[in-house]
Design a protein around this motif. Structure first.
Motif, PDB file in Angstrom:
ATOM      1  N   ARG A 178       0.818  -1.223   0.000  1.00  0.00           N
ATOM      2  CA  ARG A 178       0.000   0.000   0.000  1.00  0.00           C
ATOM      3  C   ARG A 178       0.847   1.267   0.000  1.00  0.00           C
ATOM      4  O   ARG A 178       0.535   2.242  -0.694  1.00  0.00           O
ATOM      5  N   TYR A 179       1.900   1.264   0.791  1.00  0.00           N
ATOM      6  CA  TYR A 179       2.727   2.469   0.913  1.00  0.00           C
ATOM      7  C   TYR A 179       3.987   2.398   0.048  1.00  0.00           C
ATOM      8  O   TYR A 179       4.305   3.344  -0.665  1.00  0.00           O
ATOM      9  N   TYR A 181       4.734   0.379  -2.563  1.00  0.00           N
ATOM     10  CA  TYR A 181       4.532   0.190  -3.999  1.00  0.00           C
ATOM     11  C   TYR A 181       3.501   1.156  -4.569  1.00  0.00           C
ATOM     12  O   TYR A 181       3.798   1.914  -5.502  1.00  0.00           O
ATOM     13  N   GLN A 182       2.288   1.140  -4.023  1.00  0.00           N
ATOM     14  CA  GLN A 182       1.212   1.945  -4.587  1.00  0.00           C
ATOM     15  C   GLN A 182       1.405   3.447  -4.385  1.00  0.00           C
ATOM     16  O   GLN A 182       0.971   4.251  -5.201  1.00  0.00           O
ATOM     17  N   ARG A 183       2.043   3.847  -3.289  1.00  0.00           N
ATOM     18  CA  ARG A 183       2.266   5.274  -3.032  1.00  0.00           C
ATOM     19  C   ARG A 183       3.705   5.700  -3.315  1.00  0.00           C
ATOM     20  O   ARG A 183       4.103   6.807  -2.974  1.00  0.00           O
ATOM     21  N   MET A 185       6.723   4.896  -2.076  1.00  0.00           N
ATOM     22  CA  MET A 185       7.511   5.279  -0.909  1.00  0.00           C
ATOM     23  C   MET A 185       8.569   4.212  -0.679  1.00  0.00           C
ATOM     24  O   MET A 185       8.374   3.273   0.106  1.00  0.00           O
TER      25      MET A 185
END
Length: 221
Positions: A178-179, A181-183, A185
């Motif tokens: 969530r953080y 890969y997708q965001r 970071m």
């Protein structure tokens, strides 16, 4: 890294430890007796049942051959039936347990088969029953190997627990996806990897230490 992200890492680590601990406990409660039976149920052995042994062997091999991520998706209806949901750390325990049970069973089987057959013959000559041989000879003698086997199983579960994050399983894997890969970071992804490495190293070190202590006690008794 902000305090909020650090708190997320701490929470995700707790979720991963919860998943792995419960799954390891439940999988061991099923895998240990299954492994002992597989090791003692061939033709001419303590609990001779070659047909059942062969059938269980096929089932165990099939379960072990199924890629974990496919297993997670395939048993979603069963997970919902057991846990009431298919997402979250509680639901992730179901596929983790199903994946770990046959793995533990094979490791236990291998550890039990390492025990010197002469000990079994000696115990039988003194009139020990099959169950007495299992609990007083096989398991005590195989204990160092069993400890290392369970250590390997827990290490594998830590890796599996990261994979369930791909399907909403919670924990460190979910946090990394969530953080990290997708965001976009990378520092969060790096933090997740570092925590997982630290957990694996801690478990492996503790397991090796415990196995050495058990082995020394066996040698000096």
């Amino acid at each position: 890294m902000s305090r909020e992200l650090i708190n997320l890492i701490i929470q995700a680590t707790g979720e991963s430890l919860f998943m792995v601990s419960v799954a390891a406990l439940v999988a061991t409660s099923f895998g240990l007796p299954l492994g002992v039976f597989l090791a003692t149920s061939r033709k001419g052995e303590l609990f001779a049942a070659p047909a059942v042994n062969g059938l269980l062997g096929v089932i165990v091999n099939a379960a072990r051959s199924t890629p974990f991520i496919i297993l997670v998706v395939a048993i979603i209806p069963f997970t919902r039936l057991i846990a009431g949901t298919s997402i979250g750390s509680g639901a992730a325990i179901v596929p983790l347990t199903i994946a770990a049970t046959p793995f533990i069973a094979r490791l236990v089987e291998a550890a039990i088969r390492e025990v010197d057959g002469g000990l079994i013959e000696t115990a039988s000559s003194f009139g020990a029953s099959p169950l007495q041989i299992v609990f007083k000879v096989l398991i005590p003698e195989a204990l160092p190997g069993l400890v290392l086997a369970l250590t390997l199983a827990v290490v594998s579960l830590l890796g599996y627990s990261a994979m369930v994050g791909a399907v909403g399983g919670g924990g460190l894997g979910d946090l990394g996806i969530r953080y990290g890969y997708q965001r976009f970071m990378p520092e969060m992804m790096l933090a997740v990897v570092v925590v997982l490495i630290a957990l694996v190293q801690t478990v492996q070190t503790a397991g090796d230490y415990l196995a050495r202590r058990v082995n020394r006690r066996l040698r000096h008794r």
